[in-house]
Design an enzyme around this catalytic site. Structure first.
Site, PDB file in Angstrom:
ATOM      1  CE1 TYR A  58     -29.709 -33.972  20.176  1.00 18.86           C
ATOM      2  CE2 TYR A  58     -30.480 -33.781  17.921  1.00 18.86           C
ATOM      3  CZ  TYR A  58     -29.445 -33.901  18.823  1.00 18.86           C
ATOM      4  OH  TYR A  58     -28.151 -33.969  18.376  1.00 18.86           O
ATOM      5  CD  GLN A  92     -16.596 -34.095  25.998  1.00 15.92           C
ATOM      6  OE1 GLN A  92     -16.529 -34.430  24.819  1.00 15.92           O
ATOM      7  NE2 GLN A  92     -15.972 -34.762  26.949  1.00 15.92           N
ATOM      8  CG  ASN A  93     -22.470 -35.381  29.691  1.00 16.59           C
ATOM      9  OD1 ASN A  93     -21.902 -35.822  28.683  1.00 16.59           O
ATOM     10  ND2 ASN A  93     -22.315 -35.914  30.886  1.00 16.59           N
ATOM     11  CG  ASP A  95     -26.847 -35.049  31.554  1.00 17.44           C
ATOM     12  OD1 ASP A  95     -26.408 -34.318  32.465  1.00 17.44           O
ATOM     13  OD2 ASP A  95     -26.236 -36.088  31.188  1.00 17.44           O
ATOM     14  CG  HIS A 110     -20.621 -30.553  23.042  1.00 17.11           C
ATOM     15  ND1 HIS A 110     -20.063 -31.794  23.217  1.00 17.11           N
ATOM     16  CD2 HIS A 110     -19.632 -29.770  22.533  1.00 17.11           C
ATOM     17  CE1 HIS A 110     -18.792 -31.763  22.824  1.00 17.11           C
ATOM     18  NE2 HIS A 110     -18.505 -30.550  22.420  1.00 17.11           N
ATOM     19  N   GLY A 176     -15.371 -39.979  32.277  1.00 13.65           N
ATOM     20  CA  GLY A 176     -16.358 -40.575  31.377  1.00 13.65           C
ATOM     21  C   GLY A 176     -16.380 -39.982  29.990  1.00 13.65           C
ATOM     22  CB  THR A 177     -14.915 -37.801  27.933  1.00 10.53           C
ATOM     23  OG1 THR A 177     -14.671 -37.450  26.558  1.00 10.53           O
ATOM     24  CG2 THR A 177     -13.768 -37.322  28.788  1.00 10.53           C
ATOM     25  CB  SER A 178     -14.303 -41.817  24.006  1.00  9.20           C
ATOM     26  OG  SER A 178     -15.002 -40.845  23.258  1.00  9.20           O
TER      27      SER A 178
HETATM   28  P1  NAD Z   1     -18.431 -41.125  24.389  1.00  8.93           P
HETATM   29  O1  NAD Z   1     -19.700 -41.915  24.194  1.00  8.93           O
HETATM   30  O2  NAD Z   1     -17.533 -40.952  23.242  1.00  8.93           O
HETATM   31  O3  NAD Z   1     -17.574 -41.815  25.538  1.00  8.93           O
HETATM   32  C1  NAD Z   1     -18.168 -42.244  26.719  1.00  8.93           C
HETATM   33  C2  NAD Z   1     -17.077 -42.683  27.669  1.00  8.93           C
HETATM   34  O4  NAD Z   1     -17.708 -43.017  28.886  1.00  8.93           O
HETATM   35  C3  NAD Z   1     -16.280 -43.897  27.198  1.00  8.93           C
HETATM   36  O5  NAD Z   1     -14.896 -43.612  27.306  1.00  8.93           O
HETATM   37  C4  NAD Z   1     -16.692 -44.998  28.191  1.00  8.93           C
HETATM   38  O6  NAD Z   1     -15.612 -45.887  28.493  1.00  8.93           O
HETATM   39  C5  NAD Z   1     -17.063 -44.165  29.396  1.00  8.93           C
HETATM   40  N1  NAD Z   1     -17.958 -44.794  30.361  1.00  8.93           N
HETATM   41  C6  NAD Z   1     -18.932 -45.708  30.163  1.00  8.93           C
HETATM   42  N2  NAD Z   1     -19.525 -46.005  31.342  1.00  8.93           N
HETATM   43  C7  NAD Z   1     -18.906 -45.257  32.288  1.00  8.93           C
HETATM   44  C8  NAD Z   1     -19.059 -45.116  33.698  1.00  8.93           C
HETATM   45  N3  NAD Z   1     -19.984 -45.803  34.374  1.00  8.93           N
HETATM   46  N4  NAD Z   1     -18.247 -44.249  34.351  1.00  8.93           N
HETATM   47  C9  NAD Z   1     -17.300 -43.532  33.680  1.00  8.93           C
HETATM   48  N5  NAD Z   1     -17.105 -43.644  32.358  1.00  8.93           N
HETATM   49  C10 NAD Z   1     -17.896 -44.492  31.671  1.00  8.93           C
HETATM   50  O7  NAD Z   1     -18.877 -39.724  25.010  1.00  8.93           O
HETATM   51  P2  NAD Z   1     -18.130 -38.316  25.059  1.00  8.93           P
HETATM   52  O8  NAD Z   1     -16.650 -38.519  25.137  1.00  8.93           O
HETATM   53  O9  NAD Z   1     -18.844 -37.515  26.077  1.00  8.93           O
HETATM   54  O10 NAD Z   1     -18.359 -37.638  23.632  1.00  8.93           O
HETATM   55  C11 NAD Z   1     -19.463 -37.791  22.805  1.00  8.93           C
HETATM   56  C12 NAD Z   1     -20.502 -36.700  22.770  1.00  8.93           C
HETATM   57  O11 NAD Z   1     -21.628 -37.314  23.318  1.00  8.93           O
HETATM   58  C13 NAD Z   1     -20.364 -35.453  23.571  1.00  8.93           C
HETATM   59  O12 NAD Z   1     -20.321 -34.402  22.678  1.00  8.93           O
HETATM   60  C14 NAD Z   1     -21.681 -35.330  24.365  1.00  8.93           C
HETATM   61  O13 NAD Z   1     -22.285 -34.075  24.099  1.00  8.93           O
HETATM   62  C15 NAD Z   1     -22.558 -36.355  23.803  1.00  8.93           C
HETATM   63  N6  NAD Z   1     -23.453 -37.110  24.693  1.00  8.93           N
HETATM   64  C16 NAD Z   1     -23.996 -36.560  25.816  1.00  8.93           C
HETATM   65  C17 NAD Z   1     -24.816 -37.325  26.634  1.00  8.93           C
HETATM   66  C18 NAD Z   1     -25.405 -36.688  27.865  1.00  8.93           C
HETATM   67  O14 NAD Z   1     -25.692 -35.495  27.852  1.00  8.93           O
HETATM   68  N7  NAD Z   1     -25.555 -37.435  28.955  1.00  8.93           N
HETATM   69  C19 NAD Z   1     -25.087 -38.652  26.320  1.00  8.93           C
HETATM   70  C20 NAD Z   1     -24.542 -39.179  25.155  1.00  8.93           C
HETATM   71  C21 NAD Z   1     -23.722 -38.401  24.357  1.00  8.93           C
END
Ligand code: NAD
Length: 244
Positions: A58, A92-93, A95, A110, A176-178
């Site tokens: 982290y 969900q981020n 940041d 989260h 931007g979420t799967s």
């Molecule tokens: P995920 O990694 O499962 O999915 C990311 C999604 O983003 C994918 O569907 C991908 O196709 C898409 N993507 C990639 N580049 C993109 C772009 N330029 N524009 C739009 N979409 C784009 O992430 P999730 O669904 O958020 O779930 C996973 C967990 O990851 C969450 O709980 C979150 O807390 C955590 N997470 C957070 C951060 C952050 O705070 N920035 C970073 C990584 C993971």
């Protein structure tokens, strides 16, 4: 315009909205989990087994967030907060890029990487203005501090609040979420019936559930285009032909 009459945009954002700011997503082949298995760094069991490894992981995430800057998608959402629109962001981020872009109504499902919290009392939270968390750093009750993030296997305390917000949406924008992490992904079921939903994600064609409009675009392109369109029209709706 009266608060209750303003069109209400609810946004559910995920790691992909921050990808163009240089923050890795989790599931991409070069994503975080490629080098750091979930069970080694993001579960309560990992914390019990090897807290130092969890803190190191982290620390690196926090450094990356501090170096990153909001991108065009974060900025466009903040710019929609005009007298004509109400914007609520559920992210969900972990940041703080929505806040740094200027969005005022942001709920972190989260948790937040720039905060530490007590490992015995989640109400005890402390901003991390610089540096990270070290073994031996304790809360006011004397217990070890941990990152203020929700780990896999833990409950999501703010989910109820997020559902209440979703229930008042005039349009749900998912970015931007799967849609693989529960309960966040189930938020789509809490918007009122017939509320339009749109997913902006390069993989939208493969990810969007039935009834959701798919915009197969990166966030930095798709979100500003939608916002420009809404501001021009003074209302929220999704033209499926935006990029045709
Ligand atoms: P995920 O990694 O499962 O999915 C990311 C999604 O983003 C994918 O569907 C991908 O196709 C898409 N993507 C990639 N580049 C993109 C772009 N330029 N524009 C739009 N979409 C784009 O992430 P999730 O669904 O958020 O779930 C996973 C967990 O990851 C969450 O709980 C979150 O807390 C955590 N997470 C957070 C951060 C952050 O705070 N920035 C970073 C990584 C993971």
């Amino acid at each position: 315009m009266e608060e209750s009459r303003r069109p209400h945009l609810v946004v559910l954002s995920g790691a992909g909205i921050s990808a163009e700011s240089g923050i890795q997503t989790f599931r991409a082949s070069d994503g975080l989990w490629a080098d750091h298995p979930i069970e080694a760094v993001a579960t309560p069991e990992a914390w019990t087994r090897d807290p130092e490894r969890v803190l190191r992981f982290y620390d690196a995430r926090r450094d990356q967030v501090r170096r990153a800057r909001p991108n065009a998608a974060h900025r466009a959402l903040a710019a929609l907060e005009t007298p004509g629109f109400r914007v609520s962001i559920i992210t969900q981020n972990i940041d703080d890029l929505h806040e740094r872009a200027g969005s005022r109504d942001v709920l972190h499902l989260h948790g937040e990487i720039l905060q530490a919290r007590s490992s015995v009392d989640p109400r005890l939270r402390y901003p991390l203005r610089r540096g990270g968390i070290r073994l031996g750093d304790v809360c006011d009750k004397g217990s070890q501090l941990r990152p203020d993030v929700v780990w896999f296997g833990e409950s999501v305390p703010r989910f109820g609040e997020a559902c209440d917000i979703a229930a008042t949406a005039d349009l749900l924008l998912v970015v931007g979420t799967s849609l693989a992490v529960m309960p966040a992904a189930s938020l789509l079921e809490y918007v009122p019936l017939d509320t339009p939903c749109v997913l902006v994600d390069p993989e939208a064609h493969a990810l969007a559930p039935p009834g959701v409009v798919r915009l197969d675009r990166p966030a930095g392109e798709g979100v500003p285009a939608l916002v420009r369109h809404w501001r021009r029209e003074g209302r929220l709706w999704v033209p499926e032909t935006l990029f045709e």
